[in-house]
Write an enzyme that holds these catalytic residues in place. Structure first.
Site, mmCIF file in Angstrom:
data_model
loop_
_atom_site.group_PDB
_atom_site.id
_atom_site.type_symbol
_atom_site.label_atom_id
_atom_site.label_comp_id
_atom_site.label_asym_id
_atom_site.label_seq_id
_atom_site.Cartn_x
_atom_site.Cartn_y
_atom_site.Cartn_z
ATOM 1 N N SER A 122 1.039 -1.190 -0.133
ATOM 2 C CA SER A 122 0.033 -0.048 -0.099
ATOM 3 C C SER A 122 0.780 1.253 0.019
ATOM 4 O O SER A 122 0.300 2.184 -0.299
ATOM 5 C CB SER A 122 -1.041 -0.154 1.175
ATOM 6 O OG SER A 122 -0.273 -0.372 2.435
ATOM 7 N N HIS A 143 -1.593 -2.780 -6.894
ATOM 8 C CA HIS A 143 -2.282 -2.232 -5.463
ATOM 9 C C HIS A 143 -3.669 -2.721 -5.677
ATOM 10 O O HIS A 143 -4.450 -1.705 -6.239
ATOM 11 C CB HIS A 143 -1.748 -0.829 -5.244
ATOM 12 C CG HIS A 143 -2.251 -0.650 -3.633
ATOM 13 N ND1 HIS A 143 -2.577 0.696 -3.723
ATOM 14 C CD2 HIS A 143 -2.909 -1.369 -2.614
ATOM 15 C CE1 HIS A 143 -3.131 0.863 -2.378
ATOM 16 N NE2 HIS A 143 -3.249 -0.346 -1.696
ATOM 17 N N GLU A 155 -4.277 -0.241 -8.694
ATOM 18 C CA GLU A 155 -3.368 0.897 -8.876
ATOM 19 C C GLU A 155 -1.876 0.349 -9.384
ATOM 20 O O GLU A 155 -1.515 -0.621 -8.430
ATOM 21 C CB GLU A 155 -3.297 1.708 -7.574
ATOM 22 C CG GLU A 155 -2.527 2.728 -7.376
ATOM 23 C CD GLU A 155 -2.552 3.447 -6.149
ATOM 24 O OE1 GLU A 155 -2.532 4.922 -6.266
ATOM 25 O OE2 GLU A 155 -2.391 2.771 -5.181
ATOM 26 N N ASN A 193 -3.728 6.047 -1.399
ATOM 27 C CA ASN A 193 -3.488 6.461 -0.100
ATOM 28 C C ASN A 193 -2.779 7.633 0.214
ATOM 29 O O ASN A 193 -2.913 8.229 1.182
ATOM 30 C CB ASN A 193 -2.217 5.152 0.339
ATOM 31 C CG ASN A 193 -3.327 3.880 0.901
ATOM 32 O OD1 ASN A 193 -4.427 4.089 1.069
ATOM 33 N ND2 ASN A 193 -2.527 2.744 0.578
HETATM 34 N N1 3HC Z 1 -15.852 -10.532 -0.522
HETATM 35 C C1 3HC Z 1 -16.497 -10.666 -1.460
HETATM 36 N N2 3HC Z 1 -17.586 -10.078 -1.728
HETATM 37 C C2 3HC Z 1 -17.929 -9.082 -0.591
HETATM 38 C C3 3HC Z 1 -17.086 -8.760 0.466
HETATM 39 C C4 3HC Z 1 -15.899 -9.674 0.506
HETATM 40 N N3 3HC Z 1 -15.130 -9.250 1.214
HETATM 41 N N4 3HC Z 1 -17.635 -7.576 1.367
HETATM 42 C C5 3HC Z 1 -18.757 -7.431 0.592
HETATM 43 N N5 3HC Z 1 -18.911 -8.391 -0.472
HETATM 44 C C6 3HC Z 1 -20.147 -8.204 -1.486
HETATM 45 C C7 3HC Z 1 -21.536 -8.571 -0.959
HETATM 46 O O1 3HC Z 1 -21.540 -9.914 -0.867
HETATM 47 C C8 3HC Z 1 -22.461 -7.899 -1.621
HETATM 48 O O2 3HC Z 1 -22.581 -8.606 -2.707
HETATM 49 P P1 3HC Z 1 -24.020 -8.508 -3.460
HETATM 50 O O3 3HC Z 1 -24.269 -6.855 -3.808
HETATM 51 O O4 3HC Z 1 -23.922 -9.240 -4.893
HETATM 52 O O5 3HC Z 1 -25.079 -8.902 -2.423
HETATM 53 C C9 3HC Z 1 -21.614 -6.469 -1.815
HETATM 54 O O6 3HC Z 1 -20.193 -6.642 -1.814
HETATM 55 C C10 3HC Z 1 -21.886 -5.424 -0.864
HETATM 56 O O7 3HC Z 1 -21.796 -5.843 0.439
HETATM 57 P P2 3HC Z 1 -22.676 -5.726 1.755
HETATM 58 O O8 3HC Z 1 -24.131 -5.645 1.280
HETATM 59 O O9 3HC Z 1 -22.177 -6.902 2.745
HETATM 60 O O10 3HC Z 1 -22.312 -4.280 2.324
HETATM 61 P P3 3HC Z 1 -22.104 -3.086 1.857
HETATM 62 O O11 3HC Z 1 -22.945 -2.613 0.773
HETATM 63 O O12 3HC Z 1 -21.935 -2.104 3.136
HETATM 64 O O13 3HC Z 1 -20.539 -2.873 1.155
HETATM 65 C C11 3HC Z 1 -18.219 -2.621 1.290
HETATM 66 C C12 3HC Z 1 -19.333 -3.251 1.959
HETATM 67 C C13 3HC Z 1 -18.035 -3.134 -0.216
HETATM 68 C C14 3HC Z 1 -17.031 -3.089 1.990
HETATM 69 C C15 3HC Z 1 -18.538 -1.173 1.295
HETATM 70 O O14 3HC Z 1 -18.963 -0.538 2.419
HETATM 71 C C16 3HC Z 1 -17.374 -0.283 0.695
HETATM 72 O O15 3HC Z 1 -17.252 -0.351 -0.548
HETATM 73 N N6 3HC Z 1 -16.664 0.511 1.676
HETATM 74 C C17 3HC Z 1 -15.560 1.237 1.454
HETATM 75 C C18 3HC Z 1 -14.315 0.036 0.996
HETATM 76 C C19 3HC Z 1 -13.107 0.841 0.578
HETATM 77 O O16 3HC Z 1 -13.153 2.037 0.671
HETATM 78 N N7 3HC Z 1 -12.223 0.187 0.493
HETATM 79 C C20 3HC Z 1 -10.856 0.694 -0.068
HETATM 80 C C21 3HC Z 1 -10.087 0.703 1.116
HETATM 81 S S1 3HC Z 1 -8.294 1.465 0.815
HETATM 82 C C22 3HC Z 1 -7.523 0.357 0.403
HETATM 83 O O17 3HC Z 1 -7.977 -1.007 0.328
HETATM 84 C C23 3HC Z 1 -6.086 0.490 -0.076
HETATM 85 C C24 3HC Z 1 -5.113 -0.068 1.182
HETATM 86 O O18 3HC Z 1 -3.794 0.094 0.912
HETATM 87 C C25 3HC Z 1 -5.375 0.471 2.509
#
Ligand code: 3HC
Length: 294
Positions: A122, A143, A155, A193
């Site tokens: 990251s 990434h 990324e 990030n």
């Molecule tokens: N694996 C597979 N599928 C998943 C999952 C996982 N871990 N988590 C959620 N899903 C799927 C669910 O099954 C659901 O599928 P569906 O629409 O087909 O039913 C869909 O994703 C939506 O999930 P939920 O209904 O359970 O929950 P939400 O609508 O609240 O979505 C989330 C969950 C996708 C995590 C959403 O809250 C989100 O987009 N959050 C922000 C995530 C984000 O910003 N990530 C980037 C972080 S920064 C990064 O990663 C960089 C690093 O370097 C720090």
């Protein structure tokens, strides 16, 4: 290497990111070796991938046969020699430059000469990781965002010596995985990030200085700017230790005090409040609904 030649990939690290990356690749027709030195981590990764595939089958997003095929493309191992058959190896292990460099030295020895070595880091410098190998032009950052099966972005980070050929093959592979690609040069925090972590850090400052409650900070950003999670909730999701370590990389790498980690973030990490993975971070996940703990 042309992407059509990428038939087998290796993923090192069976944690949340590694298992998610392995799942994405297997779902897009690519054979995968998932490597972790800890057999328990592999068992956990396999269980989580199987559960995810079964969920997709139950929602009729995949047929039973497709689900079986996806799982059939995935093999787990603790023996690094198996990765010799991989055309591209992605590491998704702990965010420590020393540990990653040691791994890259090993991968450089066992990977086939034409293989690309990619890092899901990251924030750690791709140029420095590449310099520990004899093939810096074949080392690149790939990434993924968390959770990899859901997030649409990869990324790609070009190290100082990454060749155009390596970049093109990695970009084509990423697109084959159904992802949109953005390209960053190798500077601290890359693109995502560099922008995301100062926002999360600022949310901690807002909480630390009593501007508002954690709930109002998160609701403000969720409803006010249409983010799926508020910054404090997202920090818990990412891991507060990961956020702190990225802020430190930005602070040191970009040399500006505006990137100094918020003392409250530091204190939470010191207290072991690392976020969802520990059951407590900014919020408390040990109760059914999140508590109002400060
Ligand atoms: N694996 C597979 N599928 C998943 C999952 C996982 N871990 N988590 C959620 N899903 C799927 C669910 O099954 C659901 O599928 P569906 O629409 O087909 O039913 C869909 O994703 C939506 O999930 P939920 O209904 O359970 O929950 P939400 O609508 O609240 O979505 C989330 C969950 C996708 C995590 C959403 O809250 C989100 O987009 N959050 C922000 C995530 C984000 O910003 N990530 C980037 C972080 S920064 C990064 O990663 C960089 C690093 O370097 C720090």
């Amino acid at each position: 290497m042309a992407t059509a030649e990428i038939k087998m990939i290796g993923v090192v690290g069976g944690g949340q990111m590694g298992s998610g990356i392995a799942q994405v690749a297997a779902m897009h027709g690519i054979n995968v070796w998932l490597l972790d030195t800890d057999p328990q981590a592999l068992a956990k990764a396999t269980a989580s991938i199987s559960a995810s595939i079964n969920l997709l089958v139950s929602k009729a997003r995949l047929s039973q046969e497709q689900g079986t095929d996806v799982l059939g493309r995935l093999r787990c191992t603790s023996n690094m020699e198996e990765l010799h058959s991989a055309d591209l190896i992605i590491e998704a292990i702990v965010e420590s430059e020393d540990i990653k460099k040691t791994l890259f030295v090993q991968l450089d020895k066992i990977a086939k000469r034409s293989a690309i070595l990619a890092s899901n880091t990251s924030s750690i410098s791709i140029t420095r990781l590449a310099s520990s190998t004899s093939r810096p032009h074949q080392v690149i950052g790939m990434h993924f965002m968390n959770p990899p099966p859901v997030m649409k972005l990869i990324e790609i980070v070009r190290g100082a010596d990454t060749s155009d050929e390596t970049f093109k093959a990695t970009k084509a592979l990423s697109e084959r995985l159904g992802k949109t690609v953005i390209t960053s040069q190798d500077y601290s925090g890359f693109i995502v990030n560099r922008v995301l972590m100062p926002m999360i850090n600022e949310a901690f400052f807002a909480l630390y200085t009593g501007v508002a409650t954690k709930e109002d900070i998160d609701t403000g950003m969720k409803l006010g700017t249409n983010h799926p999670m508020g910054p404090l909730e997202l920090a818990d999701f990412i891991g507060l230790d990961v956020c702190l370590s990225i802020m430190k990389v930005l602070h040191v790498g970009l040399g500006d005090n505006k990137y100094a980690p918020c003392p409250l973030l530091v204190q939470y990490v010191d207290a072991g409040r690392l976020g969802r993975k520990r059951g407590i971070g900014v919020y408390d996940y040990t109760k059914e609904s999140r508590s109002k703990k400060p």
